[in-house]
Design a protein around this motif. Structure first.
Motif, mmCIF file in Angstrom:
data_model
loop_
_atom_site.group_PDB
_atom_site.id
_atom_site.type_symbol
_atom_site.label_atom_id
_atom_site.label_comp_id
_atom_site.label_asym_id
_atom_site.label_seq_id
_atom_site.Cartn_x
_atom_site.Cartn_y
_atom_site.Cartn_z
ATOM 1 N N VAL A 193 0.808 -1.290 0.105
ATOM 2 C CA VAL A 193 -0.067 -0.011 0.026
ATOM 3 C C VAL A 193 0.740 1.373 0.002
ATOM 4 N N LEU A 194 2.071 1.222 0.757
ATOM 5 C CA LEU A 194 2.872 2.183 0.733
ATOM 6 C C LEU A 194 3.529 2.527 -0.542
ATOM 7 N N VAL A 195 3.861 1.537 -1.367
ATOM 8 C CA VAL A 195 4.306 1.700 -2.629
ATOM 9 C C VAL A 195 3.308 2.201 -3.523
ATOM 10 N N PHE A 196 2.107 1.811 -3.432
ATOM 11 C CA PHE A 196 1.075 2.581 -4.070
ATOM 12 C C PHE A 196 1.051 4.160 -3.889
ATOM 13 N N ALA A 197 0.794 4.244 -2.598
ATOM 14 C CA ALA A 197 0.850 5.758 -2.076
ATOM 15 C C ALA A 197 1.859 6.599 -2.595
ATOM 16 N N SER B 195 8.297 13.531 0.208
ATOM 17 C CA SER B 195 8.544 11.968 0.233
ATOM 18 C C SER B 195 8.173 11.327 1.569
ATOM 19 N N VAL B 196 8.120 10.036 1.713
ATOM 20 C CA VAL B 196 7.463 9.520 2.892
ATOM 21 C C VAL B 196 8.762 8.776 3.467
ATOM 22 N N ASN C 39 -4.368 -0.002 8.666
ATOM 23 C CA ASN C 39 -3.584 0.024 9.669
ATOM 24 C C ASN C 39 -2.353 1.010 8.696
ATOM 25 N N ALA C 40 -2.400 0.678 7.427
ATOM 26 C CA ALA C 40 -1.242 1.490 6.678
ATOM 27 C C ALA C 40 -1.728 2.852 6.810
ATOM 28 N N ILE C 41 -2.966 3.353 6.564
ATOM 29 C CA ILE C 41 -3.267 4.767 6.564
ATOM 30 C C ILE C 41 -2.828 5.407 8.049
ATOM 31 N N GLU C 42 -3.269 4.565 9.150
ATOM 32 C CA GLU C 42 -2.814 4.976 10.376
ATOM 33 C C GLU C 42 -1.442 5.434 10.613
ATOM 34 N N ALA C 43 -0.434 4.213 9.932
ATOM 35 C CA ALA C 43 1.053 4.591 10.093
ATOM 36 C C ALA C 43 1.210 5.694 9.313
ATOM 37 N N LEU C 44 0.978 5.771 8.097
ATOM 38 C CA LEU C 44 1.192 6.877 6.974
ATOM 39 C C LEU C 44 0.824 8.360 7.718
ATOM 40 N N GLN C 45 -0.259 8.315 8.311
ATOM 41 C CA GLN C 45 -0.803 9.548 8.768
ATOM 42 C C GLN C 45 0.134 9.970 9.962
ATOM 43 N N LYS C 46 1.075 9.386 10.461
ATOM 44 C CA LYS C 46 1.929 9.514 11.875
ATOM 45 C C LYS C 46 3.160 10.605 10.917
ATOM 46 N N HIS C 47 3.323 10.485 9.708
ATOM 47 C CA HIS C 47 4.335 11.534 8.847
ATOM 48 C C HIS C 47 3.310 12.414 8.092
ATOM 49 N N GLU C 48 2.712 11.829 7.086
ATOM 50 C CA GLU C 48 1.977 12.557 6.103
ATOM 51 C C GLU C 48 1.202 11.584 5.243
ATOM 52 N N LEU C 49 -0.031 11.715 5.060
ATOM 53 C CA LEU C 49 -0.910 10.902 3.967
ATOM 54 C C LEU C 49 -0.436 11.441 2.691
ATOM 55 N N PRO C 50 0.277 10.397 1.829
ATOM 56 C CA PRO C 50 0.506 11.075 0.524
ATOM 57 C C PRO C 50 -0.650 10.871 -0.327
ATOM 58 N N VAL C 51 -1.658 10.557 -0.136
ATOM 59 C CA VAL C 51 -2.908 10.576 -1.057
ATOM 60 C C VAL C 51 -4.229 10.849 -0.176
ATOM 61 N N ASN C 52 -5.239 11.163 -0.727
ATOM 62 C CA ASN C 52 -6.426 11.370 -0.219
ATOM 63 C C ASN C 52 -6.943 10.060 -0.593
ATOM 64 N N VAL C 53 -7.891 9.379 0.450
ATOM 65 C CA VAL C 53 -8.492 8.029 0.617
ATOM 66 C C VAL C 53 -10.101 8.284 0.426
ATOM 67 N N LYS C 54 -10.553 7.361 -0.362
ATOM 68 C CA LYS C 54 -11.841 7.208 -0.150
ATOM 69 C C LYS C 54 -12.231 5.331 0.100
ATOM 70 N N ILE C 55 -13.107 5.127 0.799
ATOM 71 C CA ILE C 55 -13.223 3.645 1.093
ATOM 72 C C ILE C 55 -14.467 3.240 0.579
ATOM 73 N N LEU C 56 -14.732 2.095 0.229
ATOM 74 C CA LEU C 56 -16.150 1.787 -0.055
ATOM 75 C C LEU C 56 -16.305 0.237 0.567
#
Length: 265
Positions: free
Chosen positions: A15-19, A30-31, A171-188
């Motif tokens: 997921v991080l690679v995608f982001a 950069s993340v 969980n990936a979103i949570e971890a990324l948010q500790k620095h900066e979420l590099p994308v906007n996210v929608k969830i279905l």
């Protein structure tokens, strides 16, 4: 280290690679992956506990008597997304008519947003919270709704279809948010995938020009596992289905002997 955690860690890395790939299209931020993965390592027990809590809910969409448990599962997913700072709409899909003519409520569908910067790409993650029925007498070596560690693996209904994958994304979103979420996210997220995603296509069509209008990428979390690595579907060819009704004889027939005679009767 738990084998499941290795899988979860790989999912988060994927997921991080995608982001990072999506981020590179619009920004140079950069993340720091070392910090992200350190956070993941420190919180792995929490991730496993979350999966344990999710697996424990028998959200079997095949059984109308357990439909309320599917709804409970949707509410638990809603709570997790809100804790990530997301806004969540629980969409009511109305009633479901059963074969016997009775009607019960369909579980709500989650449409969620985690938007931080309008300049960043929008990635929509799809998943489902329902599961197929499971009983110990079906051949399980462990209780299906009790997440069990055995031979360095974690076993439980929904751990890999699809609760585990959805949790990996959150969980990936949570971890990324500790620095900066590099994308906007929608969830279905839906609760009827195992029985044909009742009325989901109708909802997608209705929200095509609103909720989905700004989506740049869609990632399907409900995918196969390749050996010990999860697969991420980034392209689909669509599907086509039909119903075929076959009229047969009124009694059992020995293959190749009496069919022609009885079919003429």
């Amino acid at each position: 280290m738990r084998q499941f955690w290795k899988l979860l860690h790989f999912t988060v890395m994927t997921v991080l690679v995608f982001a990072i790939s999506f981020m590179s299209l619009t920004t140079a931020v950069s993340v720091p992956s070392d910090q992200i993965f350190q956070y993941i390592e420190e919180h792995q027990n929490e991730y496993v506990q979350r999966l344990k809590d999710w697996v424990a809910i028998e959200s079997n969409s095949n059984d109308p008597a357990e439909r309320h448990l599917v709804t409970n599962m949707m509410l638990l997913a809603e709570e997790r997304i809100r804790k990530l700072g997301g806004t969540v709409e629980m969409v009511d899909l109305g009633m479901h008519e059963l074969p016997n003519g009775n009607k019960i409520s369909l579980p709500p569908v989650i449409l969620a947003n985690i938007v931080k910067d309008q300049k960043k790409p929008m990635v929509c993650f799809y998943g489902h919270m329902d599961v197929q029925p499971a009983k110990i007498e079906d051949g399980w070596s462990t209780e299906p709704y009790i997440l069990t560690e055995k031979n360095s693996n974690l076993y439980g209904r929904g751990a890999s279809d699809d609760k585990g994958q959805v949790l990996a994304v959150l969980n990936a979103i949570e971890a990324l948010q500790k620095h900066e979420l590099p994308v906007n996210v929608k969830i279905l997220l839906e609760g009827m995938e195992e029985v044909g995603s009742i009325r989901l296509s109708m909802l997608v069509e209705q929200r095509n020009s609103t909720f989905f209008s700004d989506v740049d990428y869609i990632v399907v979390t409900d995918t196969a596992w390749l050996s010990n690595k999860p697969g991420i579907t980034y392209g689909t060819r669509g599907n086509c289905h039909f119903f075929l009704e076959v009229q047969c004889a009124k009694r059992d027939l020995h293959s190749g002997a009496l069919e022609e005679y009885y079919m003429k009767q």
